[in-house]
Design a protein around this motif. Structure first.
Motif, PDB file in Angstrom:
ATOM      1  N   LEU A  93       0.795  -1.397  -0.130  1.00  0.00           N
ATOM      2  CA  LEU A  93       0.051  -0.180   0.158  1.00  0.00           C
ATOM      3  C   LEU A  93       0.797   1.241  -0.030  1.00  0.00           C
ATOM      4  N   ARG A  94       1.866   1.298   0.879  1.00  0.00           N
ATOM      5  CA  ARG A  94       2.678   2.582   0.917  1.00  0.00           C
ATOM      6  C   ARG A  94       3.509   2.580  -0.584  1.00  0.00           C
ATOM      7  N   ALA A  95       3.956   1.565  -1.060  1.00  0.00           N
ATOM      8  CA  ALA A  95       4.563   1.576  -2.096  1.00  0.00           C
ATOM      9  C   ALA A  95       3.811   2.194  -3.206  1.00  0.00           C
ATOM     10  N   GLY A  96       2.704   1.856  -3.427  1.00  0.00           N
ATOM     11  CA  GLY A  96       1.690   2.367  -4.346  1.00  0.00           C
ATOM     12  C   GLY A  96       1.175   3.590  -4.288  1.00  0.00           C
ATOM     13  N   VAL A  97       1.082   4.018  -2.873  1.00  0.00           N
ATOM     14  CA  VAL A  97       0.616   5.469  -2.747  1.00  0.00           C
ATOM     15  C   VAL A  97       1.950   6.232  -3.033  1.00  0.00           C
ATOM     16  N   ARG A  98       3.037   5.769  -2.785  1.00  0.00           N
ATOM     17  CA  ARG A  98       4.046   6.624  -3.301  1.00  0.00           C
ATOM     18  C   ARG A  98       4.271   6.885  -4.749  1.00  0.00           C
ATOM     19  N   GLN A  99       3.888   5.781  -5.401  1.00  0.00           N
ATOM     20  CA  GLN A  99       4.011   5.672  -6.984  1.00  0.00           C
ATOM     21  C   GLN A  99       3.044   6.816  -7.398  1.00  0.00           C
ATOM     22  N   VAL A 100       1.695   6.797  -7.106  1.00  0.00           N
ATOM     23  CA  VAL A 100       0.860   7.417  -7.276  1.00  0.00           C
ATOM     24  C   VAL A 100       1.190   9.021  -7.230  1.00  0.00           C
ATOM     25  N   LEU A 101       1.576   9.205  -6.128  1.00  0.00           N
ATOM     26  CA  LEU A 101       1.927  10.740  -5.586  1.00  0.00           C
ATOM     27  C   LEU A 101       3.059  10.943  -6.695  1.00  0.00           C
ATOM     28  N   ALA A 102       4.181  10.193  -6.847  1.00  0.00           N
ATOM     29  CA  ALA A 102       5.085  10.658  -7.693  1.00  0.00           C
ATOM     30  C   ALA A 102       4.680  10.977  -9.025  1.00  0.00           C
ATOM     31  N   ARG A 103       3.526  10.066  -9.551  1.00  0.00           N
ATOM     32  CA  ARG A 103       3.163  10.488 -10.795  1.00  0.00           C
ATOM     33  C   ARG A 103       2.329  11.661 -10.958  1.00  0.00           C
TER      34      ARG A 103
END
Lengths: 377, 310
Positions: free
Chosen positions: B12-22
């Motif tokens: 979940l943390r990795a996914g959110v980090r990715q979404v935010l980076a995008r």
């Protein structure tokens, strides 16, 4: 993220509580801090009771969670501290278990567990404190023996110890960490002199140990010659791991006692003091969570904690000093009376930011090993 | 004891980090902060604390957050939510804090399931807390009584603020905890930024991180961050108000002192508008005001020591 324990762990806790409730009232009165033979007998007697009840090896073979429960429950119940058994159970014993031969394990480990022999630690020297690897106590090989000459300092329980886990220099020409060897020194060997070291608390919690041509059998060496630095590091990470878990429980109890005292003497009405105690409550709650976090990490990795232990040690040692400074504010002028509770604890807390790696050394460990900053000095 | 992230929580943390980076990377952050505008002061220019007017929370970003489950995270699945708990919410808000994501995130998250459109990110919801309202003009819905709200020239260029007259209402412990999670994200981020800079910046012929005075400043940041992390995650598991008060104090300390130390490590560059360091500090200061007075949290923790005391 989960703060609960397994049913097996809760069973362990319940049995331990029951045993403590039954055992503690039957203990003899604690000896005076100045009575070293009395302290030895008391601490060994406690270890023997743990042995008979099946708890002796909890520091060695229990899971980190079970060990945490043990430390928490014994502290809450007011059980005796590990005391004279500290080095045997938490340093020398684990080292021998990890690095010793079968013969060495069967010679040294059972007496530690049964509460029959006391170990002390001969690491630091007058010229080798934070820079431990600069130690100069020399061991020269002579047939089947090492001949050891030098001096050690900050050795707890040296007066009553049977054995000393000793770091000596066996190769003076090698790079400093590469010329060190780990020896088990019998404290009754000719040439060993112990001189008590009076600390600022007024008691002799430490000693200096002088070694003059002391002969130690080669069979007392754990690990290879000149491999002692690596052998030792196995134990040092133990100390920065969960060793303080019981103390965090104790500090939280003291904090509650301070609130009662402040309520009694009227100082609780001072909002500044009240909030100072509130902040300390936040601090020690967080330190307990950090302990649980580190224990969980150790449990997951199956190993001892690494640099994370430095984070805890650094924060805890300062928090402990702040706790007893707050105690002094609660006591007012009575904080100068050594017969009042906490006055002596405040003095003793001063060693926490120095012993087992100063705060400055811990900062350096964190900067280099966690943050990847370049080596300084 | 399994007080650590589960595999799902890591994912979940990795996914959110990715979404935010995008959707909101460092470039977007600097663009949002603007260049301060023409003639916009700096020291001596009369414009310290300039009034860049952000165009409101980016609606596309808000909906992307909604699609990612940011707001509906704790709603039961039967109500169209993700069905996760406080620990997961804390991890998500920590990431938002790291990224310095602008907008009334906590208020919209808490409005999910209560205010139509909040859960999906179609509505921007703000709330009155601590005598202030963030993003009042830009929000679709405001919770709490914002009557008589007066705009102020916000110190944080990415958080427009209104002051609200009258007594501040008691803060919601969940809002306090999620704000602490954002502070934790900031604390971790500024520690990273400081360490990166200390490794790269050379003076006197070596990286400044080789100097103990600098290295120990960075180590102190890490210690405060990790202690706050244990407190915030612990409070997410227990949801105990006393734990939440502790988490708030430690996370505020880790974020504010961390951002200040990060600024110090950056030297002169840290004092520029161009560097992102000031944005972390300013947001951290804004968040310290959300959960009411610090003294209230301290009193909660004091009362816990002696429950019978006033």
């Amino acid at each position: 993220m989960d703060l609960s324990y397994t049913p097996e762990e809760e069973q362990f806790r319940a049995r331990l509580r029951e045993w403590l409730a039954k055992t503690l009232p039957a203990l003899p009165p604690a000896p005076s801090p100045h009575d070293w033979p009395g302290r030895r007998a008391y601490d060994l007697g406690w270890q023997r009771r743990l042995y008979d009840a099946g708890y002796a090896a909890v520091h060695w073979d229990a899971t980190p969670s079970v060990r945490l429960i043990f430390l928490e429950e014994t502290e809450k119940a007011g059980a005796p501290y590990v005391g004279a058994n500290f080095v045997g159970l938490l340093h020398a014993g684990p080292t021998v278990a990890a690095e010793g031969t079968d013969a060495q394990r069967s010679r040294w480990l059972p007496p530690i567990l049964r509460g029959e022999e006391v170990w002390c630690q001969g690491f630091s020297e007058p010229e080798a404190g934070s820079d431990l690897a600069a130690l100069r106590t020399r061991a020269r090989r002579d047939g089947d023996e090492y001949v050891v000459t030098g001096s050690k300092i900050w050795t707890s329980h040296a007066e009553v110890a049977d054995w000393c886990e000793l770091l000596v220099r066996t190769d003076p020409d090698a790079q400093k960490r590469r010329g060190i060897t780990w020896l088990a020194l019998p404290m009754d060997a000719p040439g060993v002199t112990v001189r008590p070291l009076r600390t600022l608390t007024g008691t002799a919690e430490f000693a200096e140990v002088f070694l003059d041509e002391v002969r130690v059998p080669v069979g007392n060496r754990v690990g290879d010659e000149n491999d002692g630095w690596r052998v030792t590091m196995v134990t040092l990470s133990f100390e920065r791991g969960t060793a303080f878990a019981g103390e965090v429980v104790a500090c939280r109890r003291v904090l509650g006692e301070l609130a009662v005292e402040a309520r009694g003497n009227g100082r609780w009405d001072d909002p500044a003091l009240r909030r100072r105690l509130g902040r300390l409550n936040a601090e020690f709650r967080a330190l307990w969570r950090l302990t649980q976090w580190n224990v969980s990490a150790a449990e997951a990795s199956g190993g001892v904690p690494g640099a994370g232990g430095s984070v805890f040690k650094l924060r805890y040692s300062h928090a402990r000093q702040e706790l007893y400074d707050a105690a002094a504010e609660v006591l007012g002028a009575d904080c100068l009376d050594l017969d009042r509770p906490w006055a002596l604890d405040r003095l003793a807390s001063l060693s926490y930011t120095i012993a087992a790696g100063t705060s400055q050394i811990q900062h350096g460990i964190i900067a280099e090993r966690i943050l990847g900053l370049p080596k300084g000095r | 004891m399994r007080f650590r992230l589960t595999d799902d929580q890591r994912a979940l943390r990795a996914g959110v980090r990715q979404v935010l980076a995008r959707h909101f990377d460092g470039e977007a952050l600097r663009a949002a902060a603007g260049d301060g505008g023409p003639g916009g002061g700096g020291v001596g220019g009369g414009g310290v604390g300039r009034t860049v007017r952000p165009a409101g929370p980016d609606r596309a970003l808000w909906r992307a957050l909604g699609d990612a489950g940011f707001f509906a995270l704790r709603l039961p699945q039967s109500d169209g939510g993700v069905g996760l708990g406080l620990p997961e919410a804390v991890l998500v808000f920590e990431e938002a804090g790291r990224a310095l994501l602008p907008g009334p995130l906590v208020a919209t998250h808490l409005a999910a399931g209560v205010v139509p459109g909040a859960a999906t990110g179609e509505a921007v919801v703000t709330a009155v807390h601590g005598g202030l309202v963030e993003w009042l003009a830009e929000a679709d819905v405001v919770r709490g009584d914002a009557t008589g709200a007066v705009p102020l020239r916000s110190l944080d260029p990415l958080t427009p603020l209104h002051r609200v007259p009258g007594a501040a209402s008691a803060p919601d412990p969940v809002a306090t905890l999620l704000t602490a999670a954002e502070q934790l994200g900031t604390a971790g981020r500024v520690c990273e930024l400081a360490a990166q800079h200390a490794r790269a910046r050379e003076q006197f012929g070596r990286p400044i991180g080789a100097f103990q005075a600098v290295a120990h400043l960075c180590a102190g940041m890490l210690v405060r961050t990790e202690t706050a992390r244990a407190a915030v995650y612990g409070a997410a598991v227990t949801a105990d108000p006393v734990d939440v008060a502790a988490a708030r104090l430690l996370a505020d300390e880790a974020a504010v002192r961390g951002a200040r130390d990060c600024l110090q490590v950056h030297g002169g560059m840290g004092f520029t508008w161009e560097s992102e360091v000031h944005l972390h500090l300013k947001r951290a200061w804004v968040r310290t005001q959300r959960a009411g007075e610090v003294t209230e949290s301290e009193e909660v923790l004091a009362a816990d020591l002696w429950p019978g005391a006033p």
